[in-house]
Design a protein around this motif. Structure first.
Motif, mmCIF file in Angstrom:
data_model
loop_
_atom_site.group_PDB
_atom_site.id
_atom_site.type_symbol
_atom_site.label_atom_id
_atom_site.label_comp_id
_atom_site.label_asym_id
_atom_site.label_seq_id
_atom_site.Cartn_x
_atom_site.Cartn_y
_atom_site.Cartn_z
ATOM 1 N N GLY A 1 0.844 -1.190 0.000
ATOM 2 C CA GLY A 1 0.000 0.000 0.000
ATOM 3 C C GLY A 1 0.877 1.237 0.000
ATOM 4 O O GLY A 1 2.080 1.156 -0.085
ATOM 5 N N VAL B 1 0.459 2.652 7.539
ATOM 6 C CA VAL B 1 -0.632 1.686 7.639
ATOM 7 C C VAL B 1 -1.122 1.640 9.087
ATOM 8 O O VAL B 1 -0.322 1.566 10.008
ATOM 9 N N GLU C 1 -1.644 -6.430 6.763
ATOM 10 C CA GLU C 1 -2.789 -5.517 6.873
ATOM 11 C C GLU C 1 -3.436 -5.306 5.508
ATOM 12 O O GLU C 1 -4.662 -5.230 5.393
ATOM 13 N N ASN C 2 -2.626 -5.229 4.475
ATOM 14 C CA ASN C 2 -3.148 -4.998 3.131
ATOM 15 C C ASN C 2 -3.622 -6.268 2.439
ATOM 16 O O ASN C 2 -4.472 -6.202 1.551
#
Length: 173
Positions: A10, A14, A155-156
């Motif tokens: 990303g 984050v 997380e992505n």
């Protein structure tokens, strides 16, 4: 390849979900303990002394009691979830597991030597204290890689449902 990695990472900072945030928040206390282990192992290397060596044994035991559940949460839950997206035995997850194994290997070798503490020479005490120093260097770099690469990548990659499942499962360990 760069575009591929940035797609997984990303753009910009984050915000980690609860499970990933918990794993990250477990690092500072472990790093503080690691710093103590490093300082003590350096003393033992410099002036091999049974009293210091025994103090290091106790601190290593305490450290592993804290490290083991953290490692288990990563290995049994996070890494397995990430493998669904990245494959097994390759990429960042494989590197993270290799580093876990390296650090554990150094710590286990030290603890095996610790069992013979009374019979160790000064040279052997210094050498074995160096094993803890090696574990320190691996783990401090390892935690940085997790915080800066692996956790943002997870997380992505993971769906909202998977992140909730991650949190639920790591709470059980």
């Amino acid at each position: 390849m760069e575009g591929c990695m940035s797609a997984m990472m990303g753009n910009g900072p984050v915000i980690l979900s609860k499970g990933l945030k918990q794993l990250k928040e477990e690092h500072p206390p472990l790093l503080n303990m690691l710093e103590e282990l490093l300082q003590l192992s350096l003393k033992v290397e410099e002036v091999p002394d049974k009293v210091l060596f025994k103090e290091l044994i106790v601190k290593v035991q305490t450290f592993t009691q804290e490290l083991d559940p953290h490692s288990e949460r990563e290995e049994r839950v996070l890494f397995r979830m990430m493998e669904q997206y990245m494959g097994i035995g390759t990429g960042p997850v494989a590197v993270m597991e290799y580093e876990h194994d390296q650090a554990k290997g150094y710590i286990e070798a030290y603890m095996e030597a610790a069992e013979k503490c009374e019979n160790l020479t000064e040279q052997e005490m210094a050498y074995n204290a160096g094993l803890i120093k090696n574990a320190y260097y691996i783990l401090t770099e390892h935690f940085a890689k997790e915080e800066n690469v692996l956790f943002p990548m997870a997380e992505n990659l993971l769906s909202k449902e998977e992140k909730e499942e991650l949190y639920k499962r790591i709470k059980e360990i």
